[in-house]
Design an enzyme around this catalytic site. Structure first.
Site, PDB file in Angstrom:
ATOM      1  N   SER A 131      10.952  -1.436  33.434  1.00 26.98           N
ATOM      2  CA  SER A 131      12.109  -1.871  32.648  1.00 26.98           C
ATOM      3  C   SER A 131      12.521  -0.834  31.602  1.00 26.98           C
ATOM      4  O   SER A 131      11.729   0.011  31.202  1.00 26.98           O
ATOM      5  CB  SER A 131      11.775  -3.169  31.904  1.00 26.98           C
ATOM      6  OG  SER A 131      11.240  -4.117  32.780  1.00 26.98           O
TER       7      SER A 131
HETATM    8  N1  SAH Z   1       7.157  -5.351  33.551  1.00 29.58           N
HETATM    9  C1  SAH Z   1       7.282  -4.410  34.608  1.00 29.58           C
HETATM   10  C2  SAH Z   1       8.628  -4.546  35.263  1.00 29.58           C
HETATM   11  C3  SAH Z   1       8.497  -4.637  36.733  1.00 29.58           C
HETATM   12  S1  SAH Z   1       9.954  -5.040  37.617  1.00 29.58           S
HETATM   13  C4  SAH Z   1       6.996  -3.007  34.141  1.00 29.58           C
HETATM   14  O1  SAH Z   1       6.839  -2.787  32.946  1.00 29.58           O
HETATM   15  O2  SAH Z   1       6.899  -2.124  34.981  1.00 29.58           O
HETATM   16  C5  SAH Z   1       9.591  -6.677  38.149  1.00 29.58           C
HETATM   17  C6  SAH Z   1       8.365  -6.872  38.968  1.00 29.58           C
HETATM   18  O3  SAH Z   1       8.297  -8.238  39.340  1.00 29.58           O
HETATM   19  C7  SAH Z   1       8.286  -6.068  40.253  1.00 29.58           C
HETATM   20  O4  SAH Z   1       7.137  -5.300  40.264  1.00 29.58           O
HETATM   21  C8  SAH Z   1       8.256  -7.143  41.351  1.00 29.58           C
HETATM   22  O5  SAH Z   1       7.486  -6.795  42.474  1.00 29.58           O
HETATM   23  C9  SAH Z   1       7.671  -8.323  40.603  1.00 29.58           C
HETATM   24  N2  SAH Z   1       7.932  -9.652  41.166  1.00 29.58           N
HETATM   25  C10 SAH Z   1       9.053 -10.113  41.751  1.00 29.58           C
HETATM   26  N3  SAH Z   1       8.916 -11.388  42.116  1.00 29.58           N
HETATM   27  C11 SAH Z   1       7.635 -11.760  41.790  1.00 29.58           C
HETATM   28  C12 SAH Z   1       6.884 -12.969  41.915  1.00 29.58           C
HETATM   29  N4  SAH Z   1       7.388 -14.065  42.465  1.00 29.58           N
HETATM   30  N5  SAH Z   1       5.615 -12.970  41.430  1.00 29.58           N
HETATM   31  C13 SAH Z   1       5.079 -11.871  40.873  1.00 29.58           C
HETATM   32  N6  SAH Z   1       5.738 -10.709  40.729  1.00 29.58           N
HETATM   33  C14 SAH Z   1       7.018 -10.645  41.163  1.00 29.58           C
END
Ligand code: SAH
Length: 290
Positions: A131
């Protein structure tokens, strides 16, 4: 994993501190509370974003800093060097300067990590992103994370947001974080162990690989729950997660894939407040409760 993206600015002066300085100086993010709290900024200074990104080659533009500065000064002063020029001529000159800048920009292949200190979301593979740091700071602030809190994060990604949340709930707190993509779950675990050390990692985190859209009832109750992937407003059921908050009170924060970031406050099992911040964009939440 090889990625080629055309994003970002690479300046020698950029480092984690300059990124946090930038966030500190932001006066209007999501048209909401203008200043980030000291605690959040401190936590962000501790967690070096570069250490959480994949060390993969990316192609990016390199702009000559002097030319960028000249154009910027011209734009800010509203005039080009010759004050006799008409506004139209000035605009043409500015546009020509900008086009020249783009044409002459060298492309460089660098590690994605070199772009870490830009305040932008960055790819972490598998079509997911780390993010935007301003967004991470904003979410941590709105959730009012305090030492000792137990937090559920849905969407571990590369672990950057989780690391900052962990700094804010320490000492005594815990971050339970769920990631649906096994490779990212593993990547985040490696990053967090490299960052905090094996022992501290186990004290601070519980990482789960799976669908977190229904929360983690067996790990609750939580003081705070937040999602880092965006929901579909008409399908997502926040109450499934809200039920996993502590009975005395808690907060649930979730974004739409495109639209609003929604903060709900609960007390004695009831929703007592809801706030919305418009203009966000997140990768889509997967799973049963999207
Ligand atoms: N907080 C993270 C942002 C990652 S983007 C960082 O600092 O890097 C959002 C993430 O949510 C992705 O890695 C994606 O694979 C995950 N995601 C999407 N749907 C999900 C679900 N149902 N359960 C767990 N993770 C999920």
């Amino acid at each position: 994993m090889v990625m080629f993206i055309r994003v970002g600015l690479l300046l020698h002066t950029m480092n984690n501190d300059s990124l946090v300085d930038l966030i500190e100086s932001e006066t209007n993010y999501l048209r909401a509370r203008s200043k980030r709290s000291k605690r959040v900024l401190e936590a962000m200074r501790k967690v070096d974003r570069g250490a959480f990104l994949p060390d993969v080659p990316v192609e990016c533009f390199f702009f000559e800093p002097n030319i960028v500065k000249k154009l910027r000064d011209q734009l800010l002063s509203g005039s080009t060097t010759n004050s006799k020029e008409s506004t139209e001529e000035q605009l043409v000159n500015l546009a020509t300067g900008a086009v020249k800048l783009l044409i002459n920009a060298r492309t460089l292949t660098v590690s994605l990590r070199a772009l870490a200190y830009n305040n932008i979301p960055l790819p972490i593979g598998y079509e997911q992103t780390c993010s935007q740091p301003s967004m991470v700071a904003f979410m941590c602030d709105e959730l009012e994370l305090q030492p000792g809190m137990k937090v559920l994060e849905v969407g571990t990604g590369c672990g950057y947001h989780a690391a900052i949340a962990s700094e804010l709930v320490s000492p005594g707190g815990k971050v339970v974080s769920i990631e649906i993509i096994p490779e990212l779950h593993k990547f985040a675990k490696e990053n967090l162990i490299a960052y905090f050390g094996e022992r501290e990692f186990h004290n601070r985190f519980k990482l789960i690989c799976g669908d977190g859209s229904m929360g983690a009832p067996e790990e609750g109750p939580f003081d705070r729950i937040y999602l880092t992937a965006g929901v579909e407003q008409d399908r997502f059921k926040p109450e499934v997660l809200a039920e996993q908050l502590s009975y005395e009170g808690g907060m649930l924060l979730f974004p739409e894939a495109e639209g609003k970031l929604i903060l709900q406050c609960y007390s004695s099992g009831k929703k007592v407040e809801e706030r919305e911040f418009t203009g966000v964009r997140f990768v889509a939440l997967k799973g049963e409760n999207t």
